[in-house]
Design a protein around this motif. Structure first.
Motif, PDB file in Angstrom:
ATOM      1  N   PHE A  26       0.875  -1.187   0.000  1.00  0.00           N
ATOM      2  CA  PHE A  26       0.000   0.000   0.000  1.00  0.00           C
ATOM      3  C   PHE A  26       0.907   1.230   0.000  1.00  0.00           C
ATOM      4  N   THR A  27       1.353   1.602  -1.192  1.00  0.00           N
ATOM      5  CA  THR A  27       2.369   2.649  -1.308  1.00  0.00           C
ATOM      6  C   THR A  27       1.779   4.032  -1.553  1.00  0.00           C
ATOM      7  N   GLU A  28       0.491   4.094  -1.881  1.00  0.00           N
ATOM      8  CA  GLU A  28      -0.136   5.391  -2.159  1.00  0.00           C
ATOM      9  C   GLU A  28      -0.454   6.117  -0.849  1.00  0.00           C
ATOM     10  N   ASN A  29      -0.575   7.432  -0.937  1.00  0.00           N
ATOM     11  CA  ASN A  29      -0.941   8.256   0.219  1.00  0.00           C
ATOM     12  C   ASN A  29      -1.908   9.339  -0.237  1.00  0.00           C
ATOM     13  N   LEU A  30      -2.682   9.874   0.706  1.00  0.00           N
ATOM     14  CA  LEU A  30      -3.606  10.948   0.336  1.00  0.00           C
ATOM     15  C   LEU A  30      -2.868  12.232  -0.036  1.00  0.00           C
ATOM     16  N   ARG A  31      -1.729  12.475   0.631  1.00  0.00           N
ATOM     17  CA  ARG A  31      -0.933  13.692   0.363  1.00  0.00           C
ATOM     18  C   ARG A  31      -1.805  14.941   0.287  1.00  0.00           C
ATOM     19  N   GLU A  43      -7.921   1.453  -5.471  1.00  0.00           N
ATOM     20  CA  GLU A  43      -7.744  -0.003  -5.431  1.00  0.00           C
ATOM     21  C   GLU A  43      -6.889  -0.411  -4.228  1.00  0.00           C
ATOM     22  N   GLN A  44      -5.789   0.297  -4.009  1.00  0.00           N
ATOM     23  CA  GLN A  44      -4.920  -0.055  -2.882  1.00  0.00           C
ATOM     24  C   GLN A  44      -5.648   0.155  -1.551  1.00  0.00           C
ATOM     25  N   TYR A  45      -6.417   1.239  -1.459  1.00  0.00           N
ATOM     26  CA  TYR A  45      -7.091   1.539  -0.188  1.00  0.00           C
ATOM     27  C   TYR A  45      -8.104   0.449   0.156  1.00  0.00           C
ATOM     28  N   PHE A  46      -8.990   0.144  -0.792  1.00  0.00           N
ATOM     29  CA  PHE A  46     -10.000  -0.880  -0.504  1.00  0.00           C
ATOM     30  C   PHE A  46      -9.350  -2.231  -0.189  1.00  0.00           C
ATOM     31  N   LEU A  49      -6.259   3.506   7.959  1.00  0.00           N
ATOM     32  CA  LEU A  49      -5.460   3.472   6.730  1.00  0.00           C
ATOM     33  C   LEU A  49      -5.592   4.730   5.885  1.00  0.00           C
ATOM     34  N   ARG A  50      -6.474   5.657   6.277  1.00  0.00           N
ATOM     35  CA  ARG A  50      -6.503   6.948   5.588  1.00  0.00           C
ATOM     36  C   ARG A  50      -5.243   7.756   5.899  1.00  0.00           C
ATOM     37  N   GLY A  64      -2.166  15.045  11.451  1.00  0.00           N
ATOM     38  CA  GLY A  64      -2.046  15.698  10.155  1.00  0.00           C
ATOM     39  C   GLY A  64      -3.296  15.577   9.304  1.00  0.00           C
ATOM     40  N   TYR A  65      -3.992  14.446   9.426  1.00  0.00           N
ATOM     41  CA  TYR A  65      -5.220  14.287   8.652  1.00  0.00           C
ATOM     42  C   TYR A  65      -6.157  15.467   8.925  1.00  0.00           C
TER      43      TYR A  65
END
Ligand SMILES: [Zn+2]
Length: 400
Positions: A24-29, A45-48, A71-72, A84-85
């Motif tokens: 799970f390499t993606e981030n909301l950034r 896709e990665q999040y779900f 995981l958000r 930070g969120y």
């Protein structure tokens, strides 16, 4: 009101966060959750898949109440995203305020001779503080694009187990922000409380049965000359949760810190703040108890009124050594000397985080937690929970 823990003596859960799967390499950034989920196929896709994976881990471990693993939260530094969120999504917050050691705090408190770890170069907590990048409060605080209702729905659609969503509470966001707008600190604290109250009601609207508000500032400021009093923090917390107990089960999480799995104070005691925690308008209060081997169980039990349940930590987030089921059971037996089983719940001391331990460590800590609780359930003649990971079978469906 009691929902997920109703008629479930010794129900098990975890605090919230779980290590992100390595893929799970993606981030909301800084993007709103729905923007990323709606326009970024890779993220969606990665999040779900990742939320499904961490829910599956919790069900295989045998937990009664699961979480979405927080995981958000981005893979940033020392658990920053827990704050930070909110820093990056609430209205009224502006520029990043760099903070070097305790200079901001020193200016606020007039204390230039801090002995705090966050102020000492060469201390891991000093580096954590440098990477917090808290915002300045520049205008009226609003809920912005937190979208906790969408976060809840994304997880709950994947399982029939109740999903517990958690959020850093407003006063903790205020404590870390730099107020350049409100005249008095308490006005800013209350503004955060009101905005988050609206947000939490949207989670109830979405059908959540349980919600966890994390870390009132009480235990971190007791005994210090901080700008907000303990009584004001109680009032603000209760504003933040106003009306929610009529709609779902409200938990308040407390612990003694989790940046890079660190304790933020060398010594700690809940005792001085128990009268304040007892005034919080919640159904369940959680306590960090595994880390100090249940040293304060008796005080906690006598300090929290019968209208609330007590959730103890049965495993710690600070060590990689996986507790044995016997260790968990023995802590639980001691808690039961002071707390009735139908008022007692068992969790992790805090979240397993994103940089504290591996996914495998967290998984086997959860399995140990359930195995240990099952030992005690058997002794009391209670029904045990099925922990598929402990069955040694290959025919158990984890979902239906
Ligand atoms: Zn915690």
């Amino acid at each position: 009101m009691f929902t997920v823990s109703q008629n479930k003596p010794l129900a098990t859960t975890i605090t919230g966060s779980l290590p992100k799967p390595l893929w799970f390499t993606e981030n909301l950034r800084r993007r709103p959750f729905l923007e990323a989920m709606g326009s970024d196929y890779q993220y969606r896709e990665q999040y779900f898949d990742a939320v499904m994976a961490v829910i599956s881990d919790q069900i295989r471990a045998g937990l009664d109440i699961v979480t979405d693993g927080d995981l958000r939260c981005d893979s940033d530094i020392g658990g920053r995203s827990w704050f930070g969120y909110l820093f990056e999504r609430m209205d009224g917050l502006g520029d990043i305020a760099m903070r070097h050691g305790g200079s901001e705090w020193a200016a606020k408190t007039g204390n230039n001779k801090s002995t705090k770890r966050v102020d000492a170069p060469g201390d891991i907590l000093h580096e954590v503080m440098e990477t917090r990048l808290p915002p300045k409060i520049l205008g009226p605080i609003g809920r912005g694009s937190l979208q906790y209702d969408a976060v809840f729905k994304a997880a709950q659609r994947l399982t029939k187990w109740p999903v517990k969503i958690g959020s850093c509470c407003g006063q903790m966001v205020h404590k870390n922000a730099v107020n350049d707008y409100y005249e008095k600190p308490i006005d800013a604290v209350m503004a955060f409380s009101e905005a988050l109250n609206e947000e939490y009601h949207s989670v109830a609207d979405a059908g959540a049965q349980v919600l966890q508000i994390e870390e009132p500032c009480l235990h971190f400021v007791a005994g210090t000359a901080w700008e907000v009093s303990l009584d004001d923090y109680v009032t603000a917390f209760n504003r933040e949760v106003a009306g929610l107990r009529n709609r779902l089960e409200v938990w308040c999480h407390t612990c003694w810190g989790n940046p890079l799995a660190q304790k933020v104070e060398a010594n700690y005691s809940y005792e001085p703040i128990l009268p304040y925690l007892d005034q919080l308008d919640v159904d369940v209060v959680t306590f960090e108890t595994a880390d100090n081997n249940g040293a304060e169980l008796e005080a906690i039990a006598s300090g929290i009124g019968m209208d609330k349940k007590i959730c103890i930590g049965g495993v710690t987030h600070r060590t990689l050594q996986v507790e044995s089921p016997d260790q968990v059971a023995s802590l639980l037996r001691r808690a039961l000397e002071f707390i009735e089983p139908d008022r007692l719940l068992i969790s992790s001391d805090c979240g397993f985080g994103r940089q504290g331990m591996s996914r495998m460590h967290a998984f086997y800590k959860m399995v140990s937690l359930v195995k240990g609780v099952n030992l005690v359930r058997k002794e009391l003649g209670f029904e045990t929970t099925v922990a598929p990971a402990a069955l040694g079978r290959y025919d158990f469906l984890t979902h239906d």
